[in-house]
Design an enzyme around this catalytic site. Structure first.
Site, PDB file in Angstrom:
ATOM      1  N   MET A  32       0.850  -1.190   0.000  1.00 39.87           N
ATOM      2  CA  MET A  32       0.000   0.000   0.000  1.00 39.87           C
ATOM      3  C   MET A  32       0.888   1.243   0.000  1.00 39.87           C
ATOM      4  SD  MET A  32      -2.692   1.378   2.862  1.00 39.87           S
ATOM      5  CE  MET A  32      -1.380   1.833   3.972  1.00 39.87           C
ATOM      6  N   ASP A  34       0.005   5.692  -1.108  1.00 40.77           N
ATOM      7  CA  ASP A  34      -0.762   6.892  -0.741  1.00 40.77           C
ATOM      8  C   ASP A  34      -2.244   6.661  -0.398  1.00 40.77           C
ATOM      9  OD1 ASP A  34       1.530   7.433  -2.147  1.00 40.77           O
ATOM     10  OD2 ASP A  34       0.555   8.608  -3.706  1.00 40.77           O
ATOM     11  N   GLN A  50      -3.483   3.507  -2.734  1.00 40.19           N
ATOM     12  CA  GLN A  50      -2.671   2.923  -3.781  1.00 40.19           C
ATOM     13  C   GLN A  50      -2.290   1.502  -3.356  1.00 40.19           C
ATOM     14  OE1 GLN A  50      -0.911   5.115  -6.725  1.00 40.19           O
ATOM     15  NE2 GLN A  50      -3.113   5.395  -6.432  1.00 40.19           N
ATOM     16  N   TRP A  58       6.008  -1.904  -4.860  1.00 36.66           N
ATOM     17  CA  TRP A  58       5.249  -0.957  -5.683  1.00 36.66           C
ATOM     18  C   TRP A  58       5.113  -1.484  -7.122  1.00 36.66           C
ATOM     19  CZ3 TRP A  58       5.942   1.971 -10.088  1.00 36.66           C
ATOM     20  CH2 TRP A  58       4.979   2.964 -10.306  1.00 36.66           C
ATOM     21  N   SER A  95      -2.452   8.373  -7.907  1.00 36.75           N
ATOM     22  CA  SER A  95      -3.178   9.085  -6.848  1.00 36.75           C
ATOM     23  C   SER A  95      -4.182  10.116  -7.334  1.00 36.75           C
ATOM     24  CB  SER A  95      -2.189   9.742  -5.903  1.00 36.75           C
ATOM     25  OG  SER A  95      -1.614   8.719  -5.122  1.00 36.75           O
ATOM     26  N   ARG A 154       1.136  14.929 -11.948  1.00 33.24           N
ATOM     27  CA  ARG A 154       0.264  13.895 -11.367  1.00 33.24           C
ATOM     28  C   ARG A 154      -0.300  14.329 -10.020  1.00 33.24           C
ATOM     29  NH1 ARG A 154       5.491  11.966 -11.373  1.00 33.24           N
ATOM     30  NH2 ARG A 154       6.521  11.804  -9.343  1.00 33.24           N
ATOM     31  N   ASP A 155      -1.376  13.669  -9.640  1.00 35.09           N
ATOM     32  CA  ASP A 155      -2.030  13.804  -8.330  1.00 35.09           C
ATOM     33  C   ASP A 155      -2.904  15.066  -8.310  1.00 35.09           C
ATOM     34  OD1 ASP A 155      -0.353  11.658  -7.946  1.00 35.09           O
ATOM     35  OD2 ASP A 155       1.116  12.796  -6.797  1.00 35.09           O
ATOM     36  N   GLU A 215       4.477  16.225  -5.244  1.00 30.64           N
ATOM     37  CA  GLU A 215       3.504  15.147  -5.427  1.00 30.64           C
ATOM     38  C   GLU A 215       2.342  15.381  -4.468  1.00 30.64           C
ATOM     39  OE1 GLU A 215       5.672  11.203  -6.830  1.00 30.64           O
ATOM     40  OE2 GLU A 215       6.111  11.601  -4.729  1.00 30.64           O
TER      41      GLU A 215
HETATM   42  N1  DQQ Z   1       2.602   7.691  -5.664  1.00 26.15           N
HETATM   43  C1  DQQ Z   1       1.633   7.626  -6.708  1.00 26.15           C
HETATM   44  C2  DQQ Z   1       1.750   8.879  -7.454  1.00 26.15           C
HETATM   45  C3  DQQ Z   1       2.276   9.799  -6.423  1.00 26.15           C
HETATM   46  C4  DQQ Z   1       3.246   8.953  -5.672  1.00 26.15           C
HETATM   47  C5  DQQ Z   1       1.849   6.403  -7.549  1.00 26.15           C
HETATM   48  C6  DQQ Z   1       3.537   9.390  -4.280  1.00 26.15           C
HETATM   49  O1  DQQ Z   1       0.529   9.298  -8.016  1.00 26.15           O
HETATM   50  O2  DQQ Z   1       2.852  10.902  -7.022  1.00 26.15           O
HETATM   51  O3  DQQ Z   1       1.701   5.259  -6.729  1.00 26.15           O
HETATM   52  O4  DQQ Z   1       3.844   8.334  -3.419  1.00 26.15           O
END
Ligand code: DQQ
Length: 495
Positions: A32, A34, A50, A58, A95, A154-155, A215
């Site tokens: 796991m 975010d 996540q 990951w 995320s 992203r995010d 992020e």
């Molecule tokens: N983890 C995600 C991204 C984020 C990063 C991908 C931060 O969206 O920027 O798993 O841990």
């Protein structure tokens, strides 16, 4: 097989794992990172996260899902989002956030495919946020704004002003620093790029270094100010002018004013001094109007150990945020956690002699909440030793360093196992002469969360190798301390 039963089976094999937390949320097994899509919907709290179903590492990222009535006890639900082969999220559903779009629960998340990060949306029907449908027109933003050279895109964090939706996307402008790019939309499908909400400066080290890319940006109003939470990321280990970049991967916040769709920071602070052990946090406002934040507590042991363990990554306790008069965030564990308190003990010491360490009778364990108050007196360092083995071969120090004015979590001697990392975490703590130090410490097997003075936090990981590393001491160094008292509660499991 019913989902809950499957989750239970997956978790059963961890019954004898001494490092697996008991009252922090984590998935039934595997990886796991975010917290995502935090929302309270029709009274229930929903946490998405996540998740890699393929192991404790990951990759192949989906959105796991859990539900709670009280922010503390969680039930696992089926995965909410999985990558669509051939789609813009084919290699991962990264995320994002959840919003209430006129009664339709909606995710804005980052789809990753072919090396591209592109914003996507998904909506849920009225089935308790269990099933989600991706918009067939995804991605909703085809590419980053023209003319900007970016380090990542992203995010998401979204909010509404009048009839218009706004979102910021985390990014970094090459040669400058981290940024949050501001977009607006009327329907969440067509987005117009406006400008950067604010831009960091990677060459500046004060008041803190904000890296090359932000992020998990999270932007919200609090009191009469706005707050921007960032997760500092850097793609280049060598910062011009410095031999090494400061530690990357930590979270920070800025408090400032939001006017004409621009955010002007007035102050900037670390959100937690545990570095990568409190990363990618996200907050939401609950139905009671509270601003609640969760962060991802990364492991502090080797990848091989994580593989062997079968799980990696823990969610922090829910932290309530308020805006203090001094312009900092008040950060306190949510009151609901008190429902986990079981047997209670108390210890009081009038004064600790210089360079002594006293075992606290009746207080020991690895799943505890401790509430400690101490007067430093003339001591130079005063605090607690937790998870100590008899003889002190393993021990973890939590103390206030009077000379440097710092809160310290020292995990360098927490374990005899060399596959675990130890660190010295320090965070500025303003204690006026004569003022008492107030600590709340949450020990949950391999997780330690420390809260001081209602505003300073340090989160860390410890993996003691000995089953008897459970005792707790109070200690003073340099000179005699003043009075010290510790309340302790055994904490119940949330499962
Ligand atoms: N983890 C995600 C991204 C984020 C990063 C991908 C931060 O969206 O920027 O798993 O841990």
């Amino acid at each position: 097989m019913h989902f809950a039963e499957r989750a239970q089976r997956l978790t059963a094999r961890f019954a004898n794992d001494p490092h697996r937390p008991q009252y922090h949320f984590l998935p039934p097994a595997n990886w796991m990172n975010d917290p995502n899509g935090l929302i309270q919907w029709r009274g229930k709290y929903h946490m998405f996260y996540q998740y890699n179903p393929n192991g404790p590492f990951w990759g192949t990222i989906e959105w796991g899902h859990a539900i709670s009535s009280d922010l503390v006890h969680w039930a696992h639900l089926p995965v909410a989002l999985v990558p669509t082969p051939g789609g813009p999220d084919a290699e991962g559903c990264w995320s994002g956030c959840a919003i209430d779009h006129d009664g339709t629960p909606t995710f804005i998340y980052t789809g990753f495919a072919d090396g591209k990060e592109r914003p996507c949306i998904a909506t849920s029907r009225d089935d308790g946020l269990v099933t989600w449908e991706k918009w067939p027109g995804n991605p909703v933003i085809q590419e980053p704004p023209a003319g900007l050279e970016l380090t990542g895109f992203r995010d998401h964090s979204a909010w509404k002003e009048g009839d218009t939706w706004y979102q910021v996307v985390g990014a970094g402008i090459k040669g400058l620093g981290g940024t949050a790019l501001l977009y607006r939309s009327h329907d969440l499908r067509a987005w117009e790029y406006m400008h950067p909400l604010c831009v960091g400066d990677r060459s500046k080290l004060e008041p803190l270094w904000t890296g090359a890319m932000w992020e998990c940006v999270n932007f919200f109003a609090l009191g009469d100010r706005h707050v921007l939470v960032i997760s500092v990321w850097d793609d280049d280990p060598l910062l011009p002018g410095f031999a090494h970049a400061p530690e990357t991967l930590f979270s920070a916040y800025m408090v400032g004013t939001y006017k004409d769709h621009l955010f002007t920071p007035e102050a900037m602070h670390y959100l937690d001094f545990g570095g990568r052990h409190f990363y990618a946090p996200q907050s939401f406002e609950d139905e009671r109007g509270r601003r609640i934040l969760f962060g991802w507590i990364q492991e502090g042991r080797s990848k091989a150990e994580q593989l062997e363990a079968g799980w990696s990554g823990v969610m922090s306790l829910p932290r309530g945020l308020t805006l203090r008069e001094d312009g900092r965030l008040g950060i306190e564990p949510a009151a609901e956690l008190q429902t986990l308190r079981a047997s209670h003990s108390h210890a009081h010491i009038d004064s600790l002699a210089a360079n002594t360490s006293v075992e606290l009778e009746g207080i020991s364990g690895d799943t505890l909440e401790l509430s400690a108050t101490f007067e430093p007196g003339d001591a130079l360092r005063v605090g607690l030793k937790v998870r100590s083995s008899p003889g002190g071969q393993e021990e973890t120090l939590i103390y206030y360093d009077v000379e440097s004015g710092q809160l310290v979590l020292d995990t360098r001697r927490s374990s005899l196992n060399t596959e675990t990392e130890g660190s010295l975490f320090t965070g500025k703590l303003s204690i006026a002469p004569g003022e008492q130090v107030h600590l709340r410490v949450f020990l949950d097997r391999s997780v330690i969360e420390v809260y001081a003075q209602g505003t300073t936090c340090i989160t860390g990981r410890v993996y003691p190798s000995r089953a008897d590393s459970q005792t707790i001491h109070a200690f003073a160094e340099g000179d005699n301390s003043g009075a010290l008292s510790v309340e302790s509660w055994e904490m119940r499991s949330i499962w």
